[in-house]
Design a protein around this motif. Structure first.
Motif, mmCIF file in Angstrom:
data_model
loop_
_atom_site.group_PDB
_atom_site.id
_atom_site.type_symbol
_atom_site.label_atom_id
_atom_site.label_comp_id
_atom_site.label_asym_id
_atom_site.label_seq_id
_atom_site.Cartn_x
_atom_site.Cartn_y
_atom_site.Cartn_z
ATOM 1 N N TRP A 157 0.833 -1.207 0.000
ATOM 2 C CA TRP A 157 0.000 0.000 0.000
ATOM 3 C C TRP A 157 0.869 1.259 0.000
ATOM 4 O O TRP A 157 0.533 2.246 -0.668
ATOM 5 N N VAL A 161 0.749 4.019 -3.137
ATOM 6 C CA VAL A 161 0.466 5.445 -2.955
ATOM 7 C C VAL A 161 1.609 6.295 -3.519
ATOM 8 O O VAL A 161 1.376 7.267 -4.255
ATOM 9 N N LEU A 169 -3.362 8.828 -8.065
ATOM 10 C CA LEU A 169 -3.734 9.176 -6.685
ATOM 11 C C LEU A 169 -4.800 10.258 -6.656
ATOM 12 O O LEU A 169 -5.634 10.300 -5.733
ATOM 13 N N PHE A 175 -8.462 5.496 -5.588
ATOM 14 C CA PHE A 175 -8.311 5.506 -4.128
ATOM 15 C C PHE A 175 -9.615 5.823 -3.406
ATOM 16 O O PHE A 175 -9.758 5.492 -2.232
ATOM 17 N N LYS A 179 -10.717 3.358 -0.613
ATOM 18 C CA LYS A 179 -11.128 3.907 0.697
ATOM 19 C C LYS A 179 -12.494 3.383 1.114
ATOM 20 O O LYS A 179 -12.705 2.994 2.269
ATOM 21 N N LEU A 204 -2.569 3.621 4.678
ATOM 22 C CA LEU A 204 -2.910 4.565 3.618
ATOM 23 C C LEU A 204 -2.772 6.011 4.113
ATOM 24 O O LEU A 204 -2.198 6.857 3.429
#
Length: 1128
Positions: A157, A161, A169, A175, A179, A204
């Motif tokens: 992770w 990112v 991103l 994401f 999420k 995250l």
């Protein structure tokens, strides 16, 4: 042909061969695409590894890489990001599928279904899989192949990112989807789902913070460039470009912060109070990292309050994690202004955690308090309860508190602006010693507590090892310090205790009671200790006699000063030609022996002289031995002179003091003088009105003379003269002891001296019986020395012992500070009596039940002694424990009936009845688990004999059924009850029970209990007895104060921590510091809050003294056990 041959002979080209064209497929990766021309061999290996990785990625699912092949994660992430531009849905599906499989779900979800379905529907289907058992727990697996699963998952992770920070991103798709699923899975019922989702969501946010910090740096750089350009021109394409870049960077930062807030509100705010403590710990650990690394967002009360609330968590690991997070937070000076409200709200709880039941939490909390002090966020008044911990049992806590006390009160360097600054280290030793004396002033009445304080601070305080400085202060050579008498005493104690620590001795009792030892691998440590001994000796070499001479008349100071002799390296006196100073010191110690009559100075002097006789060499050893011989001769002369003076009618004080000196000398070595024994017997036999304390020491010295005389006899070839002499002394001493066994129980004079004499008579009598136990000498050449006491004398002995057991607790507490109290209390008497039973010196039939009948009557310490006696007797398989227990119950019941017949007050009668019940409960309680079946015959015998005893005198003794037998009935099976019930009912067939119904009530109660027991039809299963162990260290018993009221004036501003600022979820509960009260943490009384610092220490010292900590004895002999131990 020649050209061809020449070309063949041409040397080959150096360097790497050309790379085959088919390998160029690895150019998809950036680290291979730039590999052109000549490259070092290392680059070649990298390209080969990248090529192999690319090939292996084609065949491995993403979850397998995370499970088993973490080194390929970076390559896999790069491939995913590259494919994302053209295959958004496929890459999203691959990442989410990996998330589901990391949770362990064996799902059958396809890309189209995932794209079209709602998040909640997918999570529900995954929960159903868990409900059906179709889940593989990778997170908690102990399998070797999965040992790096958590680290690999976090790495994935984080890499994703960072790799996406320049594109995916911020596309508001990938994401956001991740999420949503992470938050949903974190709220799912299966624990493994919550564990994996929490780990993912927390990582995250951590990774988002890394990107946001990079963007913040770029934003600052862009802003500086824009400001510089605006000074040159007001408009233009460069300014427009910089404005656009600044706006984009700010928008990306805002976007990331919004993502963080959503994960915080959707995941953290629910999982920080998860039922799983590991999840709670990971939440708090992550929050601590976020606040420190990204304070612009997280250094606010709406986030900090969770760190404060979890200080009350019932799990020690969570509390410690919260404390450690706060430590890292308070380490940054720039954070302090923003922590004012938080500190005001939670500082009380932080102080309380220093006394947490878990040692690791307490030690961490003390470190946090040090940081609060450094930033001046605590007042000195708040530290009062912490000083109680200076004598706490776990050494780690004492050391942590000692370090805090040193930094804050002695070095006074904790209030500097930088954590590493140690301003107090540069101050002279005199300053630190003066501050230490101010602390020790509050513990002057208790040397034991002073030793604890010195032990706690010793490692940090270098001035305590500055031997020359301490000596100069004691000799008034340093004008910077003016010593009061109390300070002088404390400084002498500090000198001794510090020197003992320096040479490797313990100055406080060890928790595990293990002895210090050093193996060959710790040779360097032995060298350090030896060097310390050398330094101490060098500092005292010429000054030691001056100290002795100055304080020779001070009984409080002379004892620790004389003890210093045993810590010196005596050969240095010879090496450095300082023999005269050694001889002077020995002379002064001998003089001190005759100047004092207290136990402490006398023992110190004898120990020091004997040490010199053993450790010295050549002339110095001869001098010490001659001094000891002269001391013996002078002391014997003084005792005989004092005896004659008392016989002539003079005062007894001189005799008492010299008898004490003679006793202390005989504890360490034999003093042969037959005529002195006769003198002591003569005055004891003829002057019966002497003070009881004088009589006690006469008996003690006579006993030691007998014991040393016995030890001197050669067991193989004994001398008839020696045996006759010993028999004469034995008979003489027994005559005196038996006289007092008869007289003392009827002695009308009360007071401590009578109690001491009674205790001494009991203990010496027991020691003599053990020393000359008949069975020990039977069939030997010393058979004539064997002695067996008559039964009537054993009964008189126990009567006097029982009289001492009945002395009230208040009387013993009043005498707790007297000399030799440890040898003359009821515990010592009980130990002496128990020793007779264990050694089989007297018949167990009488004395055993008498002792056991007092099992629960005289406090915890006596109970523990009798408990050990019972445990030891049980190891003898031939001993009838059932008969012992029944007779003990009879004795306890007979004492109750005696109170009833005497018509004494109801309170005393009720107490004796309760003691009988408690005794029965404790004795029956020893039959637990498998012992109930193994000892079934004993239990039945106790009940049968008890029933017979109860029916001897109807109905007067029927209460024995209820008071003594009911607990034993509960230990039987239902099948054993009918016979007992029939026997009881048969005994009353022809009995008229119409009379006194109150007297028959125990009978009906007993019968009813038997019927109820039979009706339950219980079957005993053989079970193993499992002791209940309390985790952590024992709590202190203290008054628990109320939690501070949030509505009070002090905490009004603290309420702002709990208001809704728009970031809290609607379902969040407010948790105050009182929500977890009572989950294993102790609260400290804050009654000292309004007192000055030194007053808080004083009040704490008073609390500490009340604990009555027993100091570990430094002498190798205690009481009269020395000589007798060698003959037992």
């Amino acid at each position: 042909m020649e050209e061809t041959l020449a070309s063949l002979r041409r040397p080959k080209r150096r360097g790497r061969p050309p790379r085959p064209r088919e390998e160029y497929h690895a150019a998809d990766f950036e680290d291979v695409a730039d590999a052109e021309g000549l490259a070092p061999p290392q680059s070649k290996r990298k390209r080969a590894a990248s090529a192999a990785a690319a090939a292996s990625l084609e065949d491995q699912p993403l979850i397998d890489i995370i499970k088993h092949n973490g080194r390929l994660i970076s390559h896999a992430v790069k491939r995913l990001v590259e494919d994302y531009e053209s295959k958004k849905n496929l890459v999203t599906f691959q990442i989410l599928t990996m998330l589901f499989e990391a949770c362990g779900a064996k799902h059958e979800i396809y890309p189209d279904y995932l794209r079209e379905s709602d998040v909640d529907d997918i999570v529900v289907s995954l929960v159903d899989l868990a409900r059906k058992g179709l889940v593989e727990d990778n997170y908690n697996s102990k399998h070797k192949d999965l040992k790096n699963f958590k680290e690999n998952l976090v790495c994935f992770w984080d890499s994703l990112v960072l790799e996406c920070q320049n594109g995916p991103l911020f596309d508001d798709l990938l994401f956001q989807k991740i999420k949503d699923y992470v938050v949903a899975l974190s709220c799912a019922p299966p624990r493994v789902y919550r564990q994996v989702a929490s780990l993912t969501g927390l990582q995250l946010v951590t990774s988002f913070i890394s990107v946001a910090k990079t963007l913040s740096g770029q934003r600052e750089t862009t802003q500086r460039q824009l400001n510089a350009e605006k000074k040159k021109q007001s408009d233009g394409p460069l300014i427009e470009s910089l404005n656009n870049r600044l706006a984009l960077t700010h928008a990306n930062i805002t976007y990331l912060e919004e993502l963080m807030r959503k994960i915080f509100s959707g995941l953290f705010m629910h999982r920080y109070r998860d039922v799983d403590p590991e999840i709670r710990m990971s939440c708090i650990r992550s929050l601590g990292i976020w606040v420190v690394s990204y304070p612009s967002l997280f250094l606010q009360d709406i986030y900090l309050k969770y760190l404060g609330w979890t200080l009350n968590d019932k799990n020690a690991g969570v509390r410690r994690t919260s404390v450690l997070a706060l430590q890292s937070l308070y380490e940054v000076d720039d954070n302090i202004p923003s922590l004012g409200l938080f500190t005001e709200r939670f500082y009380t709880r932080m102080i309380q955690l220093a006394d947490d039941i878990d040692v690791s939490v307490a030690v961490s909390a003390i470190g946090l308090i040090k940081q609060l002090l450094r930033h001046q966020l605590l007042s000195d008044d708040d530290l009062g309860p912490l000083y109680d911990l200076l004598i706490d049992e776990p050494p780690m806590i004492r050391r942590a508190i000692g370090e805090l006390v040193y930094d804050h009160l002695i070095a006074q360097n904790i209030k500097t602006s930088h954590p590493g600054a140690r301003d107090g280290e540069n101050e002279p030793s005199e300053v630190h010693i003066g501050r230490m004396l101010q602390i020790l002033r509050e513990f002057s009445d208790d040397p034991v507590l002073s030793s604890y304080v010195i032990d706690d601070i010793w490692d940090d305080m270098k001035a305590m090892k500055d031997w020359r400085c301490i000596v100069s202060v004691l000799l008034d050579e340093n004008p910077a310090i003016e010593l009061t008498d109390m300070d002088g005493t404390n400084l002498v104690r500090m000198l001794r205790e510090s020197a003992r620590k320096a040479v490797g001795e313990r100055i406080v009792p060890a928790v595990d009671n293990r002895k210090l030892y050093y193996n060959k691998g710790q040779k360097y440590l032995q060298e350090i200790l030896e060097n310390s001994r050398r330094e101490i000796t060098t500092a005292l070499l010429t000054r030691y006699p001056q100290l002795l001479r100055k304080f020779i008349s001070d009984k409080a100071k002379i004892s620790p000063l004389v003890d210093m002799m045993t810590l010196l390296k005596l050969e240095l006196y010879s090496y450095k030609r300082q023999e005269k100073h050694f001889k002077t010191a020995i002379d002064l110690i001998a003089d001190a022996f005759f100047k004092h009559g207290e136990k402490g100075p006398l023992r110190s002097c004898i120990k020091a002289i004997l040490f010199c006789c053993t450790e010295c060499q050549a002339d110095l050893k001869d001098y010490a031995e001659n001094k000891l011989k002269n001391l013996e001769d002078e002391l014997v002369l003084k005792v005989r002179t004092a005896i004659k003076e008392v016989e002539a009618g003079d005062d007894e004080y001189s005799l008492l003091v010299n008898l004490k000196r003679f006793y202390e000398l005989q504890l360490s070595k034999p003093v042969k003088n037959d005529s002195l024994f006769e003198d002591m017997y003569r005055i004891l036999a003829h002057l019966r009105d002497m003070d009881n304390e004088v009589k006690s020491f006469l008996l003690l010295n006579m006993y030691l003379q007998v014991a040393w005389c016995l030890q001197a006899i050669d067991g193989e070839n004994p001398s008839e003269t020696c045996i006759d002499e010993l028999l004469s002394k034995q008979s003489t001493l027994f005559d005196q002891l038996y006289y007092y066994l008869v007289v003392l129980p009827t002695y009308q004079k009360e007071g401590r001296s009578t109690t001491v004499l009674s205790c001494r008579v009991c203990i010496i009598t027991a020691e003599m019986w053990c020393l000359f136990k008949k069975s020990k000498y039977s069939s030997t050449r010393l058979e004539s020395l064997g002695y067996l006491p008559q039964s009537d004398m054993v009964q008189k002995f126990w009567k006097l012992c029982e009289q001492q057991l009945n002395i009230s607790d208040e009387t013993e507490d009043e005498d707790a500070n007297e000399e030799y109290i440890e040898d003359t209390n009821r515990d010592a008497v009980m130990i002496a009596a128990a020793k007779l039973v264990l050694a089989d010196t007297v018949s167990k039939d009488y004395l055993g039940p008498e002792i056991v009948s007092h099992y629960v009557s005289h406090g915890a310490s006596t109970t523990e002694i009798i408990k050990h006696l019972i445990t030891s007797l049980k190891k003898n398989t031939n001993f009838d424990m059932g008969a012992l227990f029944f007779e003990a119950l009879k004795r306890a019941y007979e004492r109750y009936m005696a109170h009833v017949h005497e018509g004494e007050n109801q309170i005393l009668t009720g107490k004796s009845y309760s003691e009988c019940q408690d005794l029965a409960s404790h004795l029956a309680g020893s039959y637990v688990g498998a012992a109930r079946i193994k000892n079934k015959s004993d239990i039945l015998k106790i009940i049968q004999d008890g029933v017979s005893f109860a029916f001897v005198d109807l109905p007067n003794q029927l209460s024995f059924l209820e008071a003594a037998l009911l607990p034993f009935v509960s230990k039987l099976q239902s099948s054993d009850i009918p016979d007992i019930l029939a026997d009881v009912e048969k005994r009353t067939q022809d009995t008229n029970m119409v009379g006194d119904q109150g007297a028959w009530r125990p009978y009906f109660t007993f019968v009813e209990h038997l019927r109820d027991k039979h009706a339950k039809n219980e079957v005993l299963h053989e079970e193993e007895e499992k002791p209940v162990r309390r985790r952590g260290r024992p709590r202190k018993v203290r008054d628990v104060p109320d939690v501070p009221d949030l509505r009070s004036g002090r905490d009004v501003r603290g309420k702002k921590l709990f208001r809704d600022d728009g970031h809290n979820s609607s379902g969040e509960e407010s948790i105050s510091a009182s929500d977890h009260q009572g989950h294993g943490e102790d609260d400290d009384s804050d009654g000292d809050a309004d007192q000055p610092l030194i007053n808080t220490i004083r009040s704490s010292a008073a609390k500490l003294r009340s604990l009555k900590i027993a100091q570990q004895g430094t002498s190798s002999h205690k009481g009269v056990s020395g000589p007798s131990g060698s003959n037992s």
